[in-house]
Design a protein around this motif. Structure first.
Motif, PDB file in Angstrom:
ATOM      1  N   ASP A  56       0.814  -1.218   0.000  1.00  0.00           N
ATOM      2  CA  ASP A  56       0.000   0.000   0.000  1.00  0.00           C
ATOM      3  C   ASP A  56       0.848   1.268   0.000  1.00  0.00           C
ATOM      4  OD1 ASP A  56       0.968  -0.200   2.548  1.00  0.00           O
ATOM      5  OD2 ASP A  56      -0.976  -0.547   3.480  1.00  0.00           O
ATOM      6  N   SER A  61       4.444   7.153   1.306  1.00  0.00           N
ATOM      7  CA  SER A  61       3.526   8.289   1.216  1.00  0.00           C
ATOM      8  C   SER A  61       3.684   9.221   2.415  1.00  0.00           C
ATOM      9  CB  SER A  61       2.084   7.792   1.131  1.00  0.00           C
ATOM     10  OG  SER A  61       1.901   6.996  -0.005  1.00  0.00           O
ATOM     11  N   VAL A  76      -1.890  13.551  -1.086  1.00  0.00           N
ATOM     12  CA  VAL A  76      -2.861  12.806  -1.898  1.00  0.00           C
ATOM     13  C   VAL A  76      -2.432  11.341  -2.006  1.00  0.00           C
ATOM     14  CG1 VAL A  76      -3.922  12.640  -4.183  1.00  0.00           C
ATOM     15  CG2 VAL A  76      -3.530  14.870  -3.169  1.00  0.00           C
ATOM     16  N   ALA A  77      -1.127  11.096  -2.159  1.00  0.00           N
ATOM     17  CA  ALA A  77      -0.620   9.719  -2.184  1.00  0.00           C
ATOM     18  C   ALA A  77      -0.887   9.024  -0.854  1.00  0.00           C
ATOM     19  CB  ALA A  77       0.874   9.711  -2.488  1.00  0.00           C
ATOM     20  N   TYR A  80      -4.526   7.939  -0.820  1.00  0.00           N
ATOM     21  CA  TYR A  80      -4.733   6.733  -1.629  1.00  0.00           C
ATOM     22  C   TYR A  80      -4.126   5.503  -0.959  1.00  0.00           C
ATOM     23  CZ  TYR A  80      -6.893   8.809  -5.723  1.00  0.00           C
ATOM     24  OH  TYR A  80      -7.780   9.410  -6.581  1.00  0.00           O
ATOM     25  N   SER A  81      -3.042   5.671  -0.239  1.00  0.00           N
ATOM     26  CA  SER A  81      -2.449   4.545   0.481  1.00  0.00           C
ATOM     27  C   SER A  81      -3.374   4.056   1.589  1.00  0.00           C
ATOM     28  CB  SER A  81      -1.105   4.942   1.081  1.00  0.00           C
ATOM     29  OG  SER A  81      -0.187   5.258   0.077  1.00  0.00           O
ATOM     30  N   LYS A  83      -6.634   4.408   1.572  1.00  0.00           N
ATOM     31  CA  LYS A  83      -7.748   3.750   0.879  1.00  0.00           C
ATOM     32  C   LYS A  83      -7.355   2.340   0.450  1.00  0.00           C
ATOM     33  CE  LYS A  83     -10.190   7.718  -1.069  1.00  0.00           C
ATOM     34  NZ  LYS A  83     -10.685   8.315  -2.314  1.00  0.00           N
ATOM     35  N   SER A  84      -6.120   2.173  -0.021  1.00  0.00           N
ATOM     36  CA  SER A  84      -5.646   0.855  -0.423  1.00  0.00           C
ATOM     37  C   SER A  84      -5.611  -0.095   0.764  1.00  0.00           C
ATOM     38  CB  SER A  84      -4.257   0.969  -1.044  1.00  0.00           C
ATOM     39  OG  SER A  84      -3.716  -0.299  -1.290  1.00  0.00           O
ATOM     40  N   SER A  98      -5.660  -1.191  -7.234  1.00  0.00           N
ATOM     41  CA  SER A  98      -5.905   0.037  -7.984  1.00  0.00           C
ATOM     42  C   SER A  98      -5.466   1.262  -7.183  1.00  0.00           C
ATOM     43  CB  SER A  98      -7.386   0.136  -8.337  1.00  0.00           C
ATOM     44  OG  SER A  98      -7.674   1.378  -8.915  1.00  0.00           O
ATOM     45  N   TYR A  99      -5.892   1.335  -5.935  1.00  0.00           N
ATOM     46  CA  TYR A  99      -5.501   2.471  -5.091  1.00  0.00           C
ATOM     47  C   TYR A  99      -3.990   2.479  -4.842  1.00  0.00           C
ATOM     48  CZ  TYR A  99     -10.326   3.756  -3.997  1.00  0.00           C
ATOM     49  OH  TYR A  99     -11.623   4.185  -4.082  1.00  0.00           O
ATOM     50  N   THR A 102      -2.207   3.879  -7.882  1.00  0.00           N
ATOM     51  CA  THR A 102      -2.320   5.337  -7.932  1.00  0.00           C
ATOM     52  C   THR A 102      -1.397   5.988  -6.910  1.00  0.00           C
ATOM     53  OG1 THR A 102      -4.618   5.093  -8.628  1.00  0.00           O
ATOM     54  CG2 THR A 102      -3.945   7.248  -7.809  1.00  0.00           C
ATOM     55  N   ALA A 103      -1.344   5.419  -5.707  1.00  0.00           N
ATOM     56  CA  ALA A 103      -0.463   5.957  -4.666  1.00  0.00           C
ATOM     57  C   ALA A 103       1.001   5.862  -5.081  1.00  0.00           C
ATOM     58  CB  ALA A 103      -0.694   5.203  -3.351  1.00  0.00           C
TER      59      ALA A 103
END
Length: 146
Positions: A56, A61, A76-77, A80-81, A83-84, A98-99, A102-103
């Protein structure tokens, strides 16, 4: 010492293998190897879900958030981390991947931009200091200093 070794292991140097007795369990397994009953064979299938490791990138991040937060990309990273990690805890592996992807992309961008801006800052600082030093030395020469 030789005498003790020969007494402890009789037949070790003779070349004759020792006689082993067959264990009862081994004999039963050999006899029961093939089932001869007319009953249908039932099988049990256990599905073991393999633990897919989804990174993640939360530590990376957090580092980018604290030190290289260019245009808030590190923050923002980090979002997303998190969320992952949440998706991974729920069991949604595809959403977590997916998350995490993006991270990772945001972390790479934040790292590259942070390093580039640091290098540019060092260059500007070094050239600015050099220009100030030259200007001061020129002023000293003009006004009859040293």
């Amino acid at each position: 010492m030789n005498r003790v070794a020969q007494a402890a292991f009789p037949g070790a140097h003779v070349g004759i293998p020792p006689a082993y007795e067959m264990l009862k369990e081994e004999h039963e397994v050999g006899v029961l190897g093939a089932s001869q009953s007319p009953a249908p064979v039932t099988t049990t299938v256990i599905n073991i879900r393999s633990e897919t490791s989804v990174p993640d990138h939360i530590v990376w991040s957090l580092f980018n958030t604290l030190f290289l937060n260019v245009c808030c990309l590190g923050f923002v990273a980090f979002a997303y981390s998190v969320k992952s990690r949440d998706r991974k805890m729920v069991g949604d592996v595809l959403g977590a991947q997916s998350y995490a992807s993006t991270a990772k992309c945001l972390n790479v961008c934040a790292l590259v931009l942070g390093i580039l801006l640091t290098i540019v800052f060092i260059i500007i600082f070094a050239t600015g200091s050099l220009m100030i030093f030259q200007a001061v030395s020129q002023i000293i020469k003009e006004y009859g200093g040293y």
